[in-house]
Design an enzyme around this catalytic site. Sequence first.
Site, PDB file in Angstrom:
ATOM      1  N   ARG A 155      -7.524  -3.067   3.783  1.00 35.79           N
ATOM      2  CA  ARG A 155      -7.274  -1.814   4.484  1.00 35.79           C
ATOM      3  C   ARG A 155      -8.468  -1.491   5.372  1.00 35.79           C
ATOM      4  O   ARG A 155      -9.623  -1.689   4.978  1.00 35.79           O
ATOM      5  CB  ARG A 155      -7.052  -0.662   3.489  1.00 35.79           C
ATOM      6  CG  ARG A 155      -5.717  -0.689   2.791  1.00 35.79           C
ATOM      7  CD  ARG A 155      -4.577  -0.381   3.739  1.00 35.79           C
ATOM      8  NE  ARG A 155      -3.275  -0.429   3.090  1.00 35.79           N
ATOM      9  CZ  ARG A 155      -2.484  -1.490   3.078  1.00 35.79           C
ATOM     10  NH1 ARG A 155      -2.881  -2.609   3.664  1.00 35.79           N
ATOM     11  NH2 ARG A 155      -1.298  -1.451   2.500  1.00 35.79           N
ATOM     12  N   GLY A 168       0.829  -1.203   0.000  1.00 35.40           N
ATOM     13  CA  GLY A 168       0.000   0.000   0.000  1.00 35.40           C
ATOM     14  C   GLY A 168       0.861   1.250   0.000  1.00 35.40           C
ATOM     15  O   GLY A 168       1.955   1.266   0.571  1.00 35.40           O
ATOM     16  N   GLU A 209      -4.960   2.015  13.727  1.00 30.24           N
ATOM     17  CA  GLU A 209      -4.066   0.916  14.085  1.00 30.24           C
ATOM     18  C   GLU A 209      -2.947   1.474  14.948  1.00 30.24           C
ATOM     19  O   GLU A 209      -2.270   2.404  14.521  1.00 30.24           O
ATOM     20  CB  GLU A 209      -3.488   0.252  12.841  1.00 30.24           C
ATOM     21  CG  GLU A 209      -4.531  -0.475  12.008  1.00 30.24           C
ATOM     22  CD  GLU A 209      -3.952  -1.164  10.778  1.00 30.24           C
ATOM     23  OE1 GLU A 209      -2.709  -1.050  10.543  1.00 30.24           O
ATOM     24  OE2 GLU A 209      -4.715  -1.809  10.052  1.00 30.24           O
ATOM     25  N   HIS A 262      -2.517  -6.484  12.082  1.00 31.17           N
ATOM     26  CA  HIS A 262      -1.990  -6.194  10.743  1.00 31.17           C
ATOM     27  C   HIS A 262      -0.722  -7.015  10.464  1.00 31.17           C
ATOM     28  O   HIS A 262       0.368  -6.477  10.267  1.00 31.17           O
ATOM     29  CB  HIS A 262      -1.701  -4.698  10.581  1.00 31.17           C
ATOM     30  CG  HIS A 262      -1.673  -4.268   9.139  1.00 31.17           C
ATOM     31  ND1 HIS A 262      -1.987  -2.995   8.726  1.00 31.17           N
ATOM     32  CD2 HIS A 262      -1.361  -4.940   7.995  1.00 31.17           C
ATOM     33  CE1 HIS A 262      -1.876  -2.895   7.414  1.00 31.17           C
ATOM     34  NE2 HIS A 262      -1.506  -4.071   6.951  1.00 31.17           N
ATOM     35  N   ILE A 263      -0.909  -8.328  10.389  1.00 29.40           N
ATOM     36  CA  ILE A 263       0.229  -9.240  10.196  1.00 29.40           C
ATOM     37  C   ILE A 263       0.103 -10.012   8.885  1.00 29.40           C
ATOM     38  O   ILE A 263       0.686 -11.089   8.725  1.00 29.40           O
ATOM     39  CB  ILE A 263       0.364 -10.218  11.380  1.00 29.40           C
ATOM     40  CG1 ILE A 263      -0.933 -11.012  11.601  1.00 29.40           C
ATOM     41  CG2 ILE A 263       0.762  -9.478  12.647  1.00 29.40           C
ATOM     42  CD1 ILE A 263      -0.787 -12.160  12.596  1.00 29.40           C
ATOM     43  N   GLY A 264      -0.629  -9.459   7.929  1.00 30.35           N
ATOM     44  CA  GLY A 264      -0.873 -10.173   6.672  1.00 30.35           C
ATOM     45  C   GLY A 264       0.377 -10.663   5.979  1.00 30.35           C
ATOM     46  O   GLY A 264       0.423 -11.774   5.455  1.00 30.35           O
ATOM     47  N   ILE A 298      -3.659 -10.861  -4.914  1.00 30.29           N
ATOM     48  CA  ILE A 298      -3.973 -11.466  -3.617  1.00 30.29           C
ATOM     49  C   ILE A 298      -5.332 -12.143  -3.653  1.00 30.29           C
ATOM     50  O   ILE A 298      -5.497 -13.265  -3.161  1.00 30.29           O
ATOM     51  CB  ILE A 298      -3.902 -10.397  -2.510  1.00 30.29           C
ATOM     52  CG1 ILE A 298      -2.462  -9.920  -2.336  1.00 30.29           C
ATOM     53  CG2 ILE A 298      -4.452 -10.952  -1.193  1.00 30.29           C
ATOM     54  CD1 ILE A 298      -2.291  -8.758  -1.380  1.00 30.29           C
ATOM     55  N   ASP A 358      -7.752  -8.149   9.979  1.00 34.38           N
ATOM     56  CA  ASP A 358      -6.316  -7.952  10.147  1.00 34.38           C
ATOM     57  C   ASP A 358      -5.953  -6.480  10.014  1.00 34.38           C
ATOM     58  O   ASP A 358      -4.807  -6.105  10.245  1.00 34.38           O
ATOM     59  CB  ASP A 358      -5.533  -8.768   9.110  1.00 34.38           C
ATOM     60  CG  ASP A 358      -4.033  -8.706   9.332  1.00 34.38           C
ATOM     61  OD1 ASP A 358      -3.609  -8.857  10.490  1.00 34.38           O
ATOM     62  OD2 ASP A 358      -3.283  -8.489   8.355  1.00 34.38           O
ATOM     63  N   GLY A 383      -7.443  -9.080  -7.604  1.00 38.34           N
ATOM     64  CA  GLY A 383      -6.093  -8.908  -8.106  1.00 38.34           C
ATOM     65  C   GLY A 383      -5.232 -10.086  -7.701  1.00 38.34           C
ATOM     66  O   GLY A 383      -5.728 -11.193  -7.499  1.00 38.34           O
TER      67      GLY A 383
END
Length: 325
Positions: free
Chosen positions: A242, A81, A271, A290-292, A161, A266, A159
């Site tokens: 997001r 991002g 955050e 947020h550990i993608g 992912i 996530d 897309g």
Amino acid sequence: MSSLPSVYVTRPDVDISGLELLRKSCNVTTWSTALPVPRHELLREIKGKDALYCALTDRIDADVLDAAGDQLKCVSTISVGYEHIDVQECKKRGIRVGYTPDVLTDATAELTLALLLATNRRLFEANKQVYNGGWKSWSPMWMCGQGLKNSRVGLYGFGRIGQEIAARIAPFKPALITYTTRTARPEEAAKVNAQRVDFNEMLCLSDFIVVCCALTPETKEIFNAAAFDKMKPNCIFINTARGGVVDQKALCEALHAKRILGAGLDVTTPEPLPLDDPLLKLDNVVVLPHIGSADIETRKEMSRITARNILAALSGCEMESEVFV
């Protein structure tokens, strides 16, 4: 005075392999603490630098670019991002912008599937029962969740992912995989037997909704109260894209009122979430920090790509991954 180009790195805890690449041919200055660099520190330290190595937690706007000076050639972020960067302002000034899009695709898809399974099979709820005395004996309907087999899964975004998430979901034998995008992707969809539907149809049809889109003005808070009202009461909502794609207050209300069955997140706004946030009081939501892309090899390669983007820009060469607008 050194003739080597200078680079400012906003975090000391990125993988050392990327920093070592930079140190071979650059003077590297790094923020000293494994937390986001304070704004005043960034504005001071960026002065006179030729390149900036930054992260999602850093707001890179006109003030930062002004503080850097006209010699700044590149901003490279260790993320897929780049909404934290004023890309238009960078382009106006001839500053190139690098990012790390492809390397984290598999890691994020894996995490998304893990989060979906943890949410729909109530793993965190069940785990708590082991420790709080709630586990008394076997019971036929206790802690039952909703299976993927014969379900309808909707992907918002298709897309790189999104396609990898679909490929990982397909072996669980859902009855239908759908996707919602502005542009049809028939060849990619055929690989997982996915069908393209419009947004409202996806909301109404899906037992699982997985968000895997970019945050843009068009997608900002597209999952709002009206969207949650259209979802099935057994719907599981998963977001690893997001936080800004979701009206979080509306999501919390939908979960509290049991208008949807559960959610796995996530990404959130803000955050990190404050400890008193209403979402954290609900049993039917799983929140991750947020550990993608938090796979060891993925994060190492992200560090190296960020560095290679900088070295390419400083040499006037093609970047490995450059943002074009």
